[in-house]
Design a protein around this motif. Structure first.
Motif, short mmCIF file in Angstrom:
data_model
loop_
_atom_site.label_atom_id
_atom_site.label_comp_id
_atom_site.label_asym_id
_atom_site.label_seq_id
_atom_site.Cartn_x
_atom_site.Cartn_y
_atom_site.Cartn_z
N ARG A 33 0.84 -1.21 0.00
CA ARG A 33 0.00 0.00 0.00
C ARG A 33 0.88 1.26 0.00
NH1 ARG A 33 -3.57 -1.27 4.00
NH2 ARG A 33 -2.04 -0.67 5.53
N ARG A 34 1.95 1.23 0.79
CA ARG A 34 2.85 2.39 0.83
C ARG A 34 3.58 2.55 -0.51
NH1 ARG A 34 5.45 4.10 6.34
NH2 ARG A 34 4.64 6.08 5.59
N ALA A 35 3.95 1.44 -1.13
CA ALA A 35 4.60 1.51 -2.45
C ALA A 35 3.65 2.11 -3.48
CB ALA A 35 5.07 0.13 -2.89
N GLU A 36 2.40 1.66 -3.47
CA GLU A 36 1.40 2.21 -4.41
C GLU A 36 1.26 3.71 -4.25
OE1 GLU A 36 -2.43 0.01 -5.21
OE2 GLU A 36 -1.72 -1.05 -3.41
N LYS A 37 1.08 4.16 -3.00
CA LYS A 37 0.89 5.60 -2.75
C LYS A 37 2.12 6.40 -3.17
CE LYS A 37 -2.15 6.49 0.94
NZ LYS A 37 -2.36 6.65 2.39
#
Length: 170
Positions: free
Chosen positions: A125-129
């Motif tokens: 999720r952090r990578a996506e954001k």
């Protein structure tokens, strides 16, 4: 692909490495379409020949070029001797870093300032954001560059020498 991600995934099995790469790529492809490429990166851990998505760079100049050619390094390893300098190398190359599942970087990692710190539930999720927010990547890259400069080998060596000599009364 206009977005490229390096993922250091320390494992002793090539099948597990490829499975993890495919899992990360699947999540990011759902978000960004085929506009993202995920490559795994091992240096000196495994004696295997790698496919097009796996790199084994030979020298420090090549390592820097590989980091700079990617938008993000996801450093995921619980193997503390895997290469604890990789996050700093990426920072020195101006590549944003996500630290996950590791104590490496504990002495310099500041979540949201020079890297992102994630766990198993939040890493993708952090990578996506981060990939969706170029300004955020630029901020982390700038913080990472400052951190890498402060942790240059000459600076770190002089600091350790001073601490050791000070502890011994020298």
């Amino acid at each position: 692909a206009s977005l490229k991600v390096f993922a250091l995934l320390a494992t002793s099995a090539t099948g597990a490495l490829e499975e993890a790469r495919v899992r990360i790529a699947g999540v990011l492809h759902r978000r960004f379409g085929e506009d993202v490429q995920v490559n795994t990166f091992h240096r000196g851990l495994l004696p295997y020949a790698w496919s097009d998505n796996h790199y084994t760079p030979q020298g420090s100049l090549e390592v820097g070029e590989l980091y700079r050619s990617h938008d993000l390094l996801i450093y995921c390893t619980a193997l503390e001797g895997a290469n604890p300098t990789m996050p700093l190398e990426a920072m020195a190359a101006g590549t944003p870093v996500i630290l996950y599942g590791t104590a490496s970087g504990a002495e310099y990692a500041v979540d949201g300032e020079n890297c992102l710190v994630a766990d198993n539930r939040t890493v993708l999720r952090r990578a996506e954001k981060l990939l969706a927010t170029p300004a955020r990547r630029e901020k982390l890259a700038a913080g990472g560059l400052a951190t890498a400069k402060a942790h240059d080998w000459a600076v770190v060596g002089a600091t350790y020498a001073k601490e050791v000599l000070g502890a011994w009364g020298g």
